[in-house]
Design a protein around this motif. Structure first.
Motif, PDB file in Angstrom:
ATOM      1  N   LYS A 148      -0.633 -28.425  21.178  1.00  0.00           N
ATOM      2  CA  LYS A 148       0.682 -27.773  21.237  1.00  0.00           C
ATOM      3  C   LYS A 148       1.770 -28.714  20.728  1.00  0.00           C
ATOM      4  CE  LYS A 148      -0.139 -24.214  24.526  1.00  0.00           C
ATOM      5  NZ  LYS A 148       0.194 -22.921  24.033  1.00  0.00           N
ATOM      6  N   CYS A 149       1.686 -30.016  21.091  1.00  0.00           N
ATOM      7  CA  CYS A 149       2.666 -31.005  20.614  1.00  0.00           C
ATOM      8  C   CYS A 149       2.628 -31.113  19.096  1.00  0.00           C
ATOM      9  CB  CYS A 149       2.403 -32.375  21.246  1.00  0.00           C
ATOM     10  SG  CYS A 149       2.883 -32.462  22.978  1.00  0.00           S
ATOM     11  N   LEU A 150       1.415 -31.107  18.525  1.00  0.00           N
ATOM     12  CA  LEU A 150       1.273 -31.158  17.070  1.00  0.00           C
ATOM     13  C   LEU A 150       1.850 -29.907  16.409  1.00  0.00           C
ATOM     14  CD1 LEU A 150      -2.264 -32.731  16.599  1.00  0.00           C
ATOM     15  CD2 LEU A 150      -0.069 -33.728  15.954  1.00  0.00           C
ATOM     16  N   GLU A 151       1.630 -28.742  17.037  1.00  0.00           N
ATOM     17  CA  GLU A 151       2.178 -27.496  16.492  1.00  0.00           C
ATOM     18  C   GLU A 151       3.713 -27.528  16.518  1.00  0.00           C
ATOM     19  OE1 GLU A 151       0.421 -24.233  18.609  1.00  0.00           O
ATOM     20  OE2 GLU A 151      -1.559 -24.596  17.775  1.00  0.00           O
ATOM     21  N   ILE A 152       4.260 -28.031  17.624  1.00  0.00           N
ATOM     22  CA  ILE A 152       5.720 -28.139  17.745  1.00  0.00           C
ATOM     23  C   ILE A 152       6.258 -29.109  16.680  1.00  0.00           C
ATOM     24  CG2 ILE A 152       7.596 -28.964  19.212  1.00  0.00           C
ATOM     25  CD1 ILE A 152       6.004 -27.829  21.612  1.00  0.00           C
ATOM     26  N   ALA A 153       5.581 -30.262  16.538  1.00  0.00           N
ATOM     27  CA  ALA A 153       6.005 -31.253  15.540  1.00  0.00           C
ATOM     28  C   ALA A 153       5.906 -30.653  14.139  1.00  0.00           C
ATOM     29  CB  ALA A 153       5.163 -32.512  15.651  1.00  0.00           C
ATOM     30  N   LYS A 154       4.830 -29.877  13.906  1.00  0.00           N
ATOM     31  CA  LYS A 154       4.652 -29.241  12.600  1.00  0.00           C
ATOM     32  C   LYS A 154       5.786 -28.256  12.325  1.00  0.00           C
ATOM     33  CE  LYS A 154       1.376 -26.355  10.046  1.00  0.00           C
ATOM     34  NZ  LYS A 154       0.120 -25.619  10.116  1.00  0.00           N
ATOM     35  N   LYS A 155       6.172 -27.444  13.342  1.00  0.00           N
ATOM     36  CA  LYS A 155       7.273 -26.487  13.180  1.00  0.00           C
ATOM     37  C   LYS A 155       8.584 -27.223  12.929  1.00  0.00           C
ATOM     38  CE  LYS A 155       5.313 -22.622  15.735  1.00  0.00           C
ATOM     39  NZ  LYS A 155       5.413 -21.716  16.873  1.00  0.00           N
ATOM     40  N   GLU A 156       8.801 -28.346  13.645  1.00  0.00           N
ATOM     41  CA  GLU A 156      10.024 -29.123  13.441  1.00  0.00           C
ATOM     42  C   GLU A 156      10.079 -29.694  12.022  1.00  0.00           C
ATOM     43  OE1 GLU A 156       9.914 -32.020  16.574  1.00  0.00           O
ATOM     44  OE2 GLU A 156      10.856 -30.674  18.022  1.00  0.00           O
ATOM     45  N   ILE A 157       8.930 -30.158  11.526  1.00  0.00           N
ATOM     46  CA  ILE A 157       8.873 -30.690  10.159  1.00  0.00           C
ATOM     47  C   ILE A 157       9.139 -29.585   9.153  1.00  0.00           C
ATOM     48  CG2 ILE A 157       7.284 -31.620   8.420  1.00  0.00           C
ATOM     49  CD1 ILE A 157       6.085 -33.355  10.660  1.00  0.00           C
ATOM     50  N   LEU A 158       8.555 -28.401   9.395  1.00  0.00           N
ATOM     51  CA  LEU A 158       8.785 -27.277   8.480  1.00  0.00           C
ATOM     52  C   LEU A 158      10.254 -26.857   8.486  1.00  0.00           C
ATOM     53  CD1 LEU A 158       5.578 -25.106   9.073  1.00  0.00           C
ATOM     54  CD2 LEU A 158       6.151 -26.448   7.039  1.00  0.00           C
ATOM     55  N   LEU A 159      10.870 -26.822   9.672  1.00  0.00           N
ATOM     56  CA  LEU A 159      12.292 -26.478   9.767  1.00  0.00           C
ATOM     57  C   LEU A 159      13.148 -27.512   9.039  1.00  0.00           C
ATOM     58  CD1 LEU A 159      12.550 -25.227  13.462  1.00  0.00           C
ATOM     59  CD2 LEU A 159      12.784 -23.856  11.388  1.00  0.00           C
ATOM     60  N   GLU A 160      12.823 -28.783   9.248  1.00  0.00           N
ATOM     61  CA  GLU A 160      13.573 -29.859   8.562  1.00  0.00           C
ATOM     62  C   GLU A 160      13.371 -29.768   7.049  1.00  0.00           C
ATOM     63  OE1 GLU A 160      15.983 -33.273   8.028  1.00  0.00           O
ATOM     64  OE2 GLU A 160      15.819 -31.787   9.623  1.00  0.00           O
ATOM     65  N   ASN A 161      12.153 -29.445   6.635  1.00  0.00           N
ATOM     66  CA  ASN A 161      11.857 -29.271   5.219  1.00  0.00           C
ATOM     67  C   ASN A 161      12.685 -28.126   4.634  1.00  0.00           C
ATOM     68  OD1 ASN A 161      10.568 -29.785   2.800  1.00  0.00           O
ATOM     69  ND2 ASN A 161       8.906 -28.355   3.220  1.00  0.00           N
ATOM     70  N   ASP A 162      12.769 -27.000   5.344  1.00  0.00           N
ATOM     71  CA  ASP A 162      13.579 -25.865   4.893  1.00  0.00           C
ATOM     72  C   ASP A 162      15.051 -26.252   4.794  1.00  0.00           C
ATOM     73  OD1 ASP A 162      11.413 -24.213   4.635  1.00  0.00           O
ATOM     74  OD2 ASP A 162      11.734 -23.155   6.548  1.00  0.00           O
ATOM     75  N   ARG A 163      15.536 -26.995   5.800  1.00  0.00           N
ATOM     76  CA  ARG A 163      16.938 -27.418   5.806  1.00  0.00           C
ATOM     77  C   ARG A 163      17.222 -28.326   4.603  1.00  0.00           C
ATOM     78  NH1 ARG A 163      20.108 -31.443   6.844  1.00  0.00           N
ATOM     79  NH2 ARG A 163      18.460 -32.889   7.402  1.00  0.00           N
ATOM     80  N   LEU A 164      16.328 -29.283   4.352  1.00  0.00           N
ATOM     81  CA  LEU A 164      16.505 -30.190   3.218  1.00  0.00           C
ATOM     82  C   LEU A 164      16.427 -29.438   1.894  1.00  0.00           C
ATOM     83  CD1 LEU A 164      14.430 -33.285   4.401  1.00  0.00           C
ATOM     84  CD2 LEU A 164      16.913 -33.125   4.185  1.00  0.00           C
ATOM     85  N   LEU A 165      15.517 -28.470   1.811  1.00  0.00           N
ATOM     86  CA  LEU A 165      15.388 -27.669   0.598  1.00  0.00           C
ATOM     87  C   LEU A 165      16.672 -26.886   0.326  1.00  0.00           C
ATOM     88  CD1 LEU A 165      13.512 -26.804  -1.691  1.00  0.00           C
ATOM     89  CD2 LEU A 165      12.660 -24.985  -0.205  1.00  0.00           C
ATOM     90  N   GLN A 166      17.243 -26.277   1.367  1.00  0.00           N
ATOM     91  CA  GLN A 166      18.497 -25.546   1.207  1.00  0.00           C
ATOM     92  C   GLN A 166      19.624 -26.483   0.775  1.00  0.00           C
ATOM     93  OE1 GLN A 166      19.185 -23.480   4.887  1.00  0.00           O
ATOM     94  NE2 GLN A 166      17.845 -21.764   4.332  1.00  0.00           N
ATOM     95  N   LYS A 167      19.643 -27.683   1.355  1.00  0.00           N
ATOM     96  CA  LYS A 167      20.671 -28.664   1.003  1.00  0.00           C
ATOM     97  C   LYS A 167      20.547 -29.061  -0.467  1.00  0.00           C
ATOM     98  CE  LYS A 167      22.424 -33.224   2.282  1.00  0.00           C
ATOM     99  NZ  LYS A 167      22.249 -34.387   3.129  1.00  0.00           N
ATOM    100  N   VAL A 168      19.309 -29.326  -0.911  1.00  0.00           N
ATOM    101  CA  VAL A 168      19.076 -29.706  -2.309  1.00  0.00           C
ATOM    102  C   VAL A 168      19.461 -28.564  -3.240  1.00  0.00           C
ATOM    103  CG1 VAL A 168      17.243 -30.218  -3.984  1.00  0.00           C
ATOM    104  CG2 VAL A 168      17.327 -31.447  -1.821  1.00  0.00           C
ATOM    105  N   MET A 169      19.101 -27.347  -2.870  1.00  0.00           N
ATOM    106  CA  MET A 169      19.437 -26.202  -3.716  1.00  0.00           C
ATOM    107  C   MET A 169      20.953 -26.019  -3.791  1.00  0.00           C
ATOM    108  SD  MET A 169      16.351 -23.587  -2.627  1.00  0.00           S
ATOM    109  CE  MET A 169      17.216 -22.150  -3.141  1.00  0.00           C
ATOM    110  N   SER A 170      21.647 -26.188  -2.674  1.00  0.00           N
ATOM    111  CA  SER A 170      23.108 -26.072  -2.671  1.00  0.00           C
ATOM    112  C   SER A 170      23.725 -27.142  -3.565  1.00  0.00           C
ATOM    113  CB  SER A 170      23.656 -26.217  -1.257  1.00  0.00           C
ATOM    114  OG  SER A 170      23.220 -25.160  -0.447  1.00  0.00           O
TER     115      SER A 170
END
Length: 104
Positions: free
Chosen positions: A13-35
């Motif tokens: 469960k901790c790994l799944e949570i960490a994976k979701k946090e990484i994916l969310l951070e990845n999405d945030r960074l992607l949006q920032k780069v696109m902007s």
């Protein structure tokens, strides 16, 4: 053994949570780069637009200079033609005076 299974479940469960946090951070960074990419593209476009406006203004200024030079050339030609006529008249007058002097 049961404790190991529970620990494995918690770790999973901790790994799944960490994976979701990484994916969310990845999405945030992607949006920032696109902007930033859109902003850079817009700024570049505006720069090109400013450059083209400057070129148009320079062209207009050069055209005005050319027209002014044409006017000056035209005036110079008129002045030259006027002086040429006066010279011709003066030359005729000098010849006339010479003939007149020779006759007297």
């Amino acid at each position: 053994m049961e404790a190991s299974v529970q620990q494995f479940s918690v770790d999973k469960k901790c790994l799944e949570i960490a994976k979701k946090e990484i994916l969310l951070e990845n999405d945030r960074l992607l949006q920032k780069v696109m902007s930033q990419d859109v902003l850079i593209t817009l700024m570049h476009s505006m720069s090109l637009n400013n450059d083209s406006v400057n070129v148009i203004m320079q062209k207009r200024e050069l055209c005005e200079k050319c027209l002014n030079l044409d006017d000056e050339i035209s005036k110079s030609k008129q002045a030259y033609n006027g002086l040429l006529k006066k010279y011709s008249q003066l030359e005729k007058h000098c010849i006339s005076l010479e003939v007149s002097m020779q006759l007297k």
